[in-house]
Scaffold this motif. Structure first.
Motif, PDB file in Angstrom:
ATOM      1  N   HIS A 316      -8.461   7.703   1.872  1.00 21.77           N
ATOM      2  CA  HIS A 316      -9.859   8.031   1.598  1.00 21.77           C
ATOM      3  C   HIS A 316     -10.145   9.422   2.121  1.00 21.77           C
ATOM      4  O   HIS A 316     -10.122   9.661   3.329  1.00 21.77           O
ATOM      5  N   ARG A 317     -10.416  10.354   1.206  1.00 23.61           N
ATOM      6  CA  ARG A 317     -10.771  11.720   1.583  1.00 23.61           C
ATOM      7  C   ARG A 317     -12.258  11.928   1.300  1.00 23.61           C
ATOM      8  O   ARG A 317     -12.660  12.032   0.141  1.00 23.61           O
ATOM      9  N   PRO A 318     -13.081  11.990   2.322  1.00 17.94           N
ATOM     10  CA  PRO A 318     -14.519  12.193   2.095  1.00 17.94           C
ATOM     11  C   PRO A 318     -14.767  13.467   1.299  1.00 17.94           C
ATOM     12  O   PRO A 318     -14.153  14.504   1.551  1.00 17.94           O
ATOM     13  N   SER A 319     -15.655  13.388   0.307  1.00 12.72           N
ATOM     14  CA  SER A 319     -15.917  14.514  -0.577  1.00 12.72           C
ATOM     15  C   SER A 319     -17.340  14.436  -1.096  1.00 12.72           C
ATOM     16  O   SER A 319     -17.890  13.350  -1.272  1.00 12.72           O
ATOM     17  N   LEU A 320     -17.922  15.597  -1.352  1.00 13.47           N
ATOM     18  CA  LEU A 320     -19.238  15.662  -1.979  1.00 13.47           C
ATOM     19  C   LEU A 320     -19.130  15.650  -3.504  1.00 13.47           C
ATOM     20  O   LEU A 320     -20.137  15.556  -4.191  1.00 13.47           O
ATOM     21  N   ASP A 321     -17.906  15.749  -4.027  1.00  9.65           N
ATOM     22  CA  ASP A 321     -17.707  15.828  -5.469  1.00  9.65           C
ATOM     23  C   ASP A 321     -17.693  14.469  -6.147  1.00  9.65           C
ATOM     24  O   ASP A 321     -18.362  14.268  -7.158  1.00  9.65           O
ATOM     25  N   GLY A 322     -16.882  13.558  -5.633  1.00 12.49           N
ATOM     26  CA  GLY A 322     -16.615  12.330  -6.352  1.00 12.49           C
ATOM     27  C   GLY A 322     -16.921  11.086  -5.561  1.00 12.49           C
ATOM     28  O   GLY A 322     -17.746  11.086  -4.642  1.00 12.49           O
ATOM     29  N   HIS A 323     -16.229  10.004  -5.924  1.00 13.46           N
ATOM     30  CA  HIS A 323     -16.515   8.686  -5.368  1.00 13.46           C
ATOM     31  C   HIS A 323     -15.208   7.993  -5.012  1.00 13.46           C
ATOM     32  O   HIS A 323     -14.199   8.143  -5.713  1.00 13.46           O
ATOM     33  N   VAL A 324     -15.253   7.218  -3.956  1.00 14.03           N
ATOM     34  CA  VAL A 324     -14.094   6.442  -3.529  1.00 14.03           C
ATOM     35  C   VAL A 324     -14.514   4.985  -3.415  1.00 14.03           C
ATOM     36  O   VAL A 324     -15.526   4.671  -2.795  1.00 14.03           O
ATOM     37  N   PHE A 325     -13.723   4.102  -4.028  1.00 12.14           N
ATOM     38  CA  PHE A 325     -13.971   2.661  -3.986  1.00 12.14           C
ATOM     39  C   PHE A 325     -12.703   1.954  -3.497  1.00 12.14           C
ATOM     40  O   PHE A 325     -11.603   2.485  -3.651  1.00 12.14           O
ATOM     41  N   PRO A 326     -12.828   0.754  -2.964  1.00 10.99           N
ATOM     42  CA  PRO A 326     -11.622  -0.040  -2.715  1.00 10.99           C
ATOM     43  C   PRO A 326     -10.869  -0.275  -4.026  1.00 10.99           C
ATOM     44  O   PRO A 326     -11.480  -0.408  -5.087  1.00 10.99           O
ATOM     45  N   ASN A 327      -9.571  -0.329  -3.940  1.00  8.76           N
ATOM     46  CA  ASN A 327      -8.739  -0.567  -5.115  1.00  8.76           C
ATOM     47  C   ASN A 327      -9.114  -1.915  -5.740  1.00  8.76           C
ATOM     48  O   ASN A 327      -9.027  -2.946  -5.080  1.00  8.76           O
ATOM     49  N   PRO A 328      -9.536  -1.941  -7.013  1.00  8.96           N
ATOM     50  CA  PRO A 328      -9.989  -3.204  -7.606  1.00  8.96           C
ATOM     51  C   PRO A 328      -8.864  -4.161  -7.979  1.00  8.96           C
ATOM     52  O   PRO A 328      -9.127  -5.326  -8.288  1.00  8.96           O
ATOM     53  N   VAL A 329      -7.606  -3.694  -7.965  1.00  3.39           N
ATOM     54  CA  VAL A 329      -6.499  -4.555  -8.391  1.00  3.39           C
ATOM     55  C   VAL A 329      -5.467  -4.773  -7.289  1.00  3.39           C
ATOM     56  O   VAL A 329      -4.401  -5.323  -7.527  1.00  3.39           O
ATOM     57  N   ASP A 330      -5.791  -4.363  -6.073  1.00  6.61           N
ATOM     58  CA  ASP A 330      -4.853  -4.535  -4.965  1.00  6.61           C
ATOM     59  C   ASP A 330      -5.634  -4.628  -3.673  1.00  6.61           C
ATOM     60  O   ASP A 330      -6.827  -4.300  -3.627  1.00  6.61           O
ATOM     61  N   THR A 331      -4.961  -5.042  -2.626  1.00  6.65           N
ATOM     62  CA  THR A 331      -5.596  -5.119  -1.311  1.00  6.65           C
ATOM     63  C   THR A 331      -5.383  -3.831  -0.529  1.00  6.65           C
ATOM     64  O   THR A 331      -5.908  -3.690   0.570  1.00  6.65           O
ATOM     65  N   LYS A 332      -4.629  -2.889  -1.075  1.00  6.64           N
ATOM     66  CA  LYS A 332      -4.344  -1.624  -0.415  1.00  6.64           C
ATOM     67  C   LYS A 332      -4.809  -0.468  -1.284  1.00  6.64           C
ATOM     68  O   LYS A 332      -4.870  -0.570  -2.492  1.00  6.64           O
ATOM     69  N   GLY A 333      -5.103   0.655  -0.616  1.00  7.88           N
ATOM     70  CA  GLY A 333      -5.428   1.872  -1.339  1.00  7.88           C
ATOM     71  C   GLY A 333      -6.855   1.910  -1.852  1.00  7.88           C
ATOM     72  O   GLY A 333      -7.679   1.027  -1.574  1.00  7.88           O
ATOM     73  N   PHE A 334      -7.131   2.962  -2.616  1.00  9.61           N
ATOM     74  CA  PHE A 334      -8.488   3.234  -3.079  1.00  9.61           C
ATOM     75  C   PHE A 334      -8.469   3.671  -4.538  1.00  9.61           C
ATOM     76  O   PHE A 334      -7.462   4.131  -5.064  1.00  9.61           O
ATOM     77  N   MET A 335      -9.592   3.528  -5.160  1.00 12.06           N
ATOM     78  CA  MET A 335      -9.832   4.076  -6.488  1.00 12.06           C
ATOM     79  C   MET A 335     -10.709   5.315  -6.315  1.00 12.06           C
ATOM     80  O   MET A 335     -11.761   5.247  -5.678  1.00 12.06           O
ATOM     81  N   VAL A 336     -10.267   6.437  -6.874  1.00 17.47           N
ATOM     82  CA  VAL A 336     -11.002   7.692  -6.775  1.00 17.47           C
ATOM     83  C   VAL A 336     -11.580   8.016  -8.152  1.00 17.47           C
ATOM     84  O   VAL A 336     -10.907   7.844  -9.173  1.00 17.47           O
ATOM     85  N   MET A 337     -12.823   8.470  -8.182  1.00 17.22           N
ATOM     86  CA  MET A 337     -13.476   8.638  -9.485  1.00 17.22           C
ATOM     87  C   MET A 337     -14.451   9.813  -9.490  1.00 17.22           C
ATOM     88  O   MET A 337     -15.119  10.090  -8.501  1.00 17.22           O
ATOM     89  N   LEU A 338     -14.501  10.471 -10.633  1.00 14.56           N
ATOM     90  CA  LEU A 338     -15.512  11.475 -10.938  1.00 14.56           C
ATOM     91  C   LEU A 338     -16.361  10.941 -12.082  1.00 14.56           C
ATOM     92  O   LEU A 338     -15.838  10.299 -12.993  1.00 14.56           O
ATOM     93  N   VAL A 339     -17.656  11.223 -12.045  1.00 13.54           N
ATOM     94  CA  VAL A 339     -18.559  10.716 -13.076  1.00 13.54           C
ATOM     95  C   VAL A 339     -19.403  11.858 -13.622  1.00 13.54           C
ATOM     96  O   VAL A 339     -19.964  12.647 -12.867  1.00 13.54           O
ATOM     97  N   TYR A 340     -19.496  11.903 -14.953  1.00 14.66           N
ATOM     98  CA  TYR A 340     -20.323  12.897 -15.644  1.00 14.66           C
ATOM     99  C   TYR A 340     -21.326  12.167 -16.524  1.00 14.66           C
ATOM    100  O   TYR A 340     -20.946  11.361 -17.381  1.00 14.66           O
ATOM    101  N   LYS A 341     -22.584  12.445 -16.339  1.00 11.78           N
ATOM    102  CA  LYS A 341     -23.611  11.790 -17.134  1.00 11.78           C
ATOM    103  C   LYS A 341     -23.605  12.298 -18.573  1.00 11.78           C
ATOM    104  O   LYS A 341     -23.887  11.548 -19.510  1.00 11.78           O
ATOM    105  N   ASN A 342     -23.279  13.566 -18.767  1.00 12.17           N
ATOM    106  CA  ASN A 342     -23.317  14.166 -20.106  1.00 12.17           C
ATOM    107  C   ASN A 342     -21.972  13.969 -20.805  1.00 12.17           C
ATOM    108  O   ASN A 342     -21.100  14.836 -20.779  1.00 12.17           O
TER     109      ASN A 342
END
Length: 558
Positions: A316-342
């Motif tokens: 987990h790298r804290p950032s003002l750009d994107g989002h970090v979630f717990p890994n939805p398919v495992d008990t380890k690691g994270f899901m990292v995501m960027l979101v664009y409304k447009n």
């Protein structure tokens, strides 16, 4: 590897309650699609008067909501449609679902009694008219909580500290700021709310006849969960509203069983009473599952109503750009995501403005214009953008003397408008260059090992070729562009398997060695772009970032 096969006569049902529609996908035990159905809110439920599945408040700037009852009615409608398609509900062993992230539902005091005593002789929608303290749910497009975001960040020590604690800085669409706004502006509504659900846990609640927990992955998109410990953060709760933890209920892993399907569906649609409901999650986590992402270096680009970029991270790298979630398919690691409304709506807007509403003309313009667009770059925001945080507006620049091998001698000047072909390419290149730039800033590898493209625009070969040229890696596509409902059906099977085994098993165990024989398989669409062109795009990307940073300083909302 232990046996992770599924009973051959079983089916697995996945829903996707998205912004514009409710979709359903049924998988068999070999993970092949049996049937898919869709209910479009605007056209099939026109009495809710939505446009694109939402309602834009003309009196409150930035307030964008959806009628909660619309989702309820859509569920009965799609189940009826599946029934008419001769789906044998009695063979469905498990149900799960995805839902648009960050939407929230507010249950009125006393509503649990209604939820737990559903009458199979009546439609769902007729039983929930008086169940919500707020009848219209704030959704991910809402941008009316800027002041609440500022206050929450200040209360916890700043945006980066909130990102360290919860996985994201405060975002206006996130449920935490939405709750704080309701508490501040409508305290009587807040007091009359006994449970706050995400859209995902709300839909699961309808299926189990009780309040479903919020799953940890979707819960991370609220600015309320301690992402390292996967529990509600006391600091974030206190910064939001009093007595909030009781209203939220408990958190649970995404693969957990929420409960057995309630008798309403057994009696009305003839579900098997042993059918389990696996926790629903957000649409992006479900897409990650449906695209079978499971290794660092795999990247997905979803081109839909909103555009998203996501992959698996080891830390987990804290950032003002994107989002970090717990890994939805495992008990380890994270899901990292960027979101664009447009996303697609903006592409459609540019198509209508400059290509006479024709995708054929739009694609012809992409073919006519050279890569890098002779230095013409643009920023196109039909909606207040999330990344970067900029208001509605179009901004166009010409980089004179830009040939892509050096930044020396490049002169930047702003302009009012491009010719139509350049306008179209500036939009597409700009969206994709932003994705690459911010993905790299978030720690994703460059180039990625591979990109899997999904969403409506992934069917456009011209856009896929530009992705391959900008990112410099192979681009794959899936058989079914709607990876969210497919991922939900896969997660239903996975949750059923974990429940049967009495322990967590990796989701990949279900399709290991047979992926190409399933509906989860993907195929190569476009090979990696020429490295010289990738390098030239790298320079254009850096120049675009410089301009973006100046726009944020000049126009950024906060």
């Amino acid at each position: 590897m232990e046996d992770c096969s599924l009973p051959q006569d079983s089916l697995f049902l996945g829903f996707d309650c998205s912004t514009q529609s409710l979709k359903a996908t049924v998988l068999d035990a070999n993970l092949n699609i049996v049937i898919s159905e869709l209910v479009n809110y605007d056209t099939e439920l026109p009495h809710y008067n939505t446009k694109g599945g939402v309602f834009r408040d003309p009196f409150v700037n930035g307030r964008i909501v959806s009628p909660t009852l619309m989702w309820v009615e859509a569920l009965d409608l799609i189940l009826h449609r599946l029934e008419k398609s001769n789906v044998d509900f009695g063979k469905i062993a498990a149900v799960s679902g995805s839902a648009q992230q960050h939407g929230s539902v507010y249950w009125k005091n006393g509503s649990f009694k209604i939820l737990s005593s559903l009458d199979p002789k009546k439609q769902l929608v007729d039983q929930f008219h008086d169940s919500f303290s707020i009848k219209e749910s704030p959704v991910w497009m809402d941008c009316s909580t800027t002041e609440q975001c500022k206050a929450i960040e200040e209360a916890v020590g700043g945006g980066l500290e909130l990102a360290r604690l919860t996985g994201s800085r405060a975002h206006e669409r996130y449920v935490g700021p939405q709750i704080r706004k309701i508490f501040e502006t409508q305290p009587e509504i807040y007091q009359n709310t006994e449970r706050i659900s995400l859209v995902s846990s709300f839909m699961a609640s309808l299926l189990i006849g009780g309040y479903a927990c919020i799953d940890q992955t979707d819960g991370a998109g609220m600015n309320l969960m301690d992402i390292e410990h996967r529990t509600w953060s006391k600091i974030a709760l206190e910064a939001t509203a009093p007595g909030l933890e009781v209203k939220l209920g408990k958190l649970t892993p995404a693969y957990a069983v929420a409960g057995s399907i309630v008798s309403y569906y057994v009696e009305r649609y003839h579900f098997n009473k042993k059918c389990v409901v696996v926790q629903w999650s957000g649409d992006n986590p479900n897409s990650l599952a449906g695209l079978t992402l499971n290794a660092y270096g795999d990247l997905a680009i979803s081109l839909g109503t909103s555009d998203t970029v996501f992959g698996i991270a080891t830390d987990h790298r804290p950032s003002l750009d994107g989002h970090v979630f717990p890994n939805p398919v495992d008990t380890k690691g994270f899901m990292v995501m960027l979101v664009y409304k447009n996303g697609s709506l903006t592409r459609e807007d540019i198509r209508d403005l400059y290509a006479d509403g024709s995708w054929e003309a739009f694609n012809m313009f992409l073919q006519q214009t050279p890569p890098l667009n002779d230095g013409k770059i643009g920023f196109y925001y039909k909606e207040h953008e999330i990344l970067p945080p900029l208001p509605v507006g179009f901004h166009r620049y010409i980089l004179d003397n830009f040939i892509g091998d050096s930044a020396d001698g490049v002169v930047e000047r702003e302009t009012e408008e491009f010719d139509p072909p350049s306008e179209v390419r500036a939009l597409i290149e700009g969206q994709l260059l932003s994705m690459r730039a911010h993905a790299e800033r978030l720690g994703m590898p460059s180039p990625p090992k591979r990109i899997i493209a999904t969403g409506g625009a992934s069917a456009n070969d011209h856009i896929l070729r530009i992705i391959a040229s900008i990112f410099g890696c192979n681009v794959y596509i899936v058989q079914k562009p709607d990876s969210a409902s497919l991922g939900a059906a896969l997660r239903a099977a996975h949750g059923w398997l974990c429940n049967k085994k009495g322990k967590f098993v990796p989701i990949s165990n279900m399709y290991f060695g047979k992926l190409e024989k399933t509906s989860l398989s993907c195929k190569l669409a476009v090979p990696a772009g020429d490295q010289d062109l990738v390098d030239r795009y790298t320079l254009l990307m850096k120049k675009r970032l410089e301009i973006e940073n100046r726009l944020i300083q000049r126009l950024g909302r906060w």
